[in-house]
Design a protein around this motif. Structure first.
Motif, short mmCIF file in Angstrom:
data_model
loop_
_atom_site.label_atom_id
_atom_site.label_comp_id
_atom_site.label_asym_id
_atom_site.label_seq_id
_atom_site.Cartn_x
_atom_site.Cartn_y
_atom_site.Cartn_z
N SER A 145 2.61 -2.50 6.98
CA SER A 145 1.74 -2.91 5.88
C SER A 145 0.34 -2.32 6.02
O SER A 145 -0.39 -2.19 5.03
CB SER A 145 1.65 -4.44 5.82
OG SER A 145 2.90 -5.01 5.54
N TRP A 146 -0.04 -1.97 7.23
CA TRP A 146 -1.37 -1.42 7.49
C TRP A 146 -1.64 -0.17 6.67
O TRP A 146 -2.80 0.10 6.32
CB TRP A 146 -1.53 -1.12 8.98
CG TRP A 146 -0.61 -0.07 9.51
CD1 TRP A 146 0.64 -0.25 10.05
CD2 TRP A 146 -0.84 1.35 9.52
NE1 TRP A 146 1.19 0.95 10.42
CE2 TRP A 146 0.31 1.95 10.10
CE3 TRP A 146 -1.89 2.17 9.11
CZ2 TRP A 146 0.44 3.32 10.27
CZ3 TRP A 146 -1.77 3.55 9.28
CH2 TRP A 146 -0.61 4.11 9.85
N ARG A 147 -0.59 0.59 6.34
CA ARG A 147 -0.79 1.84 5.62
C ARG A 147 -1.43 1.64 4.25
O ARG A 147 -2.16 2.50 3.76
CB ARG A 147 0.55 2.58 5.47
CG ARG A 147 1.15 3.04 6.79
CD ARG A 147 2.27 4.04 6.57
NE ARG A 147 3.40 3.44 5.86
CZ ARG A 147 4.43 2.87 6.47
NH1 ARG A 147 4.43 2.78 7.80
NH2 ARG A 147 5.42 2.37 5.78
N ASP A 148 -1.12 0.49 3.63
CA ASP A 148 -1.65 0.21 2.29
C ASP A 148 -2.84 -0.73 2.31
O ASP A 148 -3.38 -1.06 1.26
CB ASP A 148 -0.55 -0.42 1.42
CG ASP A 148 0.67 0.47 1.30
OD1 ASP A 148 0.49 1.69 1.12
OD2 ASP A 148 1.80 -0.05 1.40
N THR A 149 -3.24 -1.17 3.50
CA THR A 149 -4.28 -2.21 3.58
C THR A 149 -5.51 -1.78 4.36
O THR A 149 -6.64 -2.04 3.94
CB THR A 149 -3.68 -3.49 4.23
OG1 THR A 149 -2.51 -3.87 3.51
CG2 THR A 149 -4.69 -4.63 4.19
N SER A 199 -8.42 0.54 6.09
CA SER A 199 -9.17 1.76 5.82
C SER A 199 -9.00 2.70 7.01
O SER A 199 -8.57 2.29 8.10
CB SER A 199 -10.65 1.44 5.62
OG SER A 199 -11.22 0.98 6.84
#
Length: 291
Positions: free
Chosen positions: A255-259, A261
């Motif tokens: 999920s980090w990829r879309d959340t 910076s």
């Protein structure tokens, strides 16, 4: 003490999949077609439970200083196994694997049979932790990088638990997986999602949870994120932080990829490069893997 008694610690940094795994154990041990109620995951008290300590100590531990409580905790676990346990126990713990001044592990060397360490990509942990702690992602990243980070140290806001020293995310991981006096099995959250049967079977074997593959597969399905989230939606979840809207939010990896910076990703990698590289979360150049 029964020969089969002893504690297996289900250890993890917060928001790394510990509750998911406890739901799996509860469903596996129950062995029925209907999934276990998430508010009745009776795999054992969390190691930091103030009620567990107070019951065996015979007085209110809130009257003690943090250092005094830590010195007493190994005695509580040792007493539980020696005098009360009839079988193996599976207890959640978020504390780092700490040692007291005398070298005694916080969890008691005699009481401990081993530890399953549930590891999750810190890039995803930062997002989940920010929701759980009710803080910004930047603040969560800062806390994860602090070598003196502690949770539940405010008695008034977390009266059901005693303080837990987490240290930094990297220090937390290494304190468990590199402990030289502890049998430890590491399972990655991402592998639990990608190759569930193999991951849960390996963990079950380590924890001496004797079960056929069909039973393990059934427990995996019963404890799926979708089922856990649906239960929380229907009846709530007593372990949800008062600061969080939901406990079971997405349950995905990456999920980090879309959340996050680019700056936030760089900060986490900078803080935890060595451990992230060791466990396959970044390549030699420090770039995160996308799988």
């Amino acid at each position: 003490m029964s020969e089969a008694a002893g504690i297996y610690w289900l250890a993890s940094y917060p928001k790394s999949g510990n509750t998911w795994f406890r739901a799996f154990i509860a469903n596996l041990q129950r062995g029925q077609n209907a999934e276990v109620d998430i508010n009745a995951l009776d795999t054992g008290e969390i190691a930091s439970s103030r009620g567990w300590l107070d019951e065996l100590l015979g007085f209110d531990s809130a009257d003690l200083r943090a250092a005094e409580i830590e010195r007493l905790r190994p005695e509580v676990y040792r007493w539980t196994v020696a005098k009360e346990a009839k079988s193996l126990g599976y207890h959640k713990i978020h504390d780092a694997y700490l040692r007291l001044d005398n070298g005694e592990p916080l969890v008691s060397r005699e009481a401990t049979r081993g530890a399953l360490y549930i590891l999750r990509n810190p890039l995803d942990v930062a997002i989940s932790a920010s929701h759980h702690w009710g803080c910004s992602i930047d603040d969560a990243i800062h806390r994860m990088g602090k070598s003196d980070f502690e949770i539940a140290k405010n008695k008034r806001s977390m009266h059901t638990q005693v303080g837990q020293r987490l240290l930094s995310w990297s220090q937390h991981v290494l304190s468990w997986v590199d402990a030289n006096d502890l049998r430890c099995c590491v399972v990655r959250y991402e592998d639990m999602l990608k190759d569930s049967l193999a991951s849960f079977t390996r963990a079950s074997d380590f924890l001496e949870l004797k079960a056929e593959q069909v039973a393990i597969q059934r427990a995996i399905v019963q404890s799926s994120f979708e089922k856990l989230a649906a239960q929380e939606q229907e009846k709530g979840f007593r372990e949800r932080s008062a600061k969080a809207e939901r406990f079971f939010r997405s349950g995905k990896a990456g999920s980090w990829r879309d959340t996050l910076s680019a700056e936030q990703v760089d900060q986490i990698v900078q803080d935890h490069y060595v451990v992230m590289h060791r466990f396959g979360y970044i390549d030699d150049s420090g770039s995160p893997y996308f799988s």
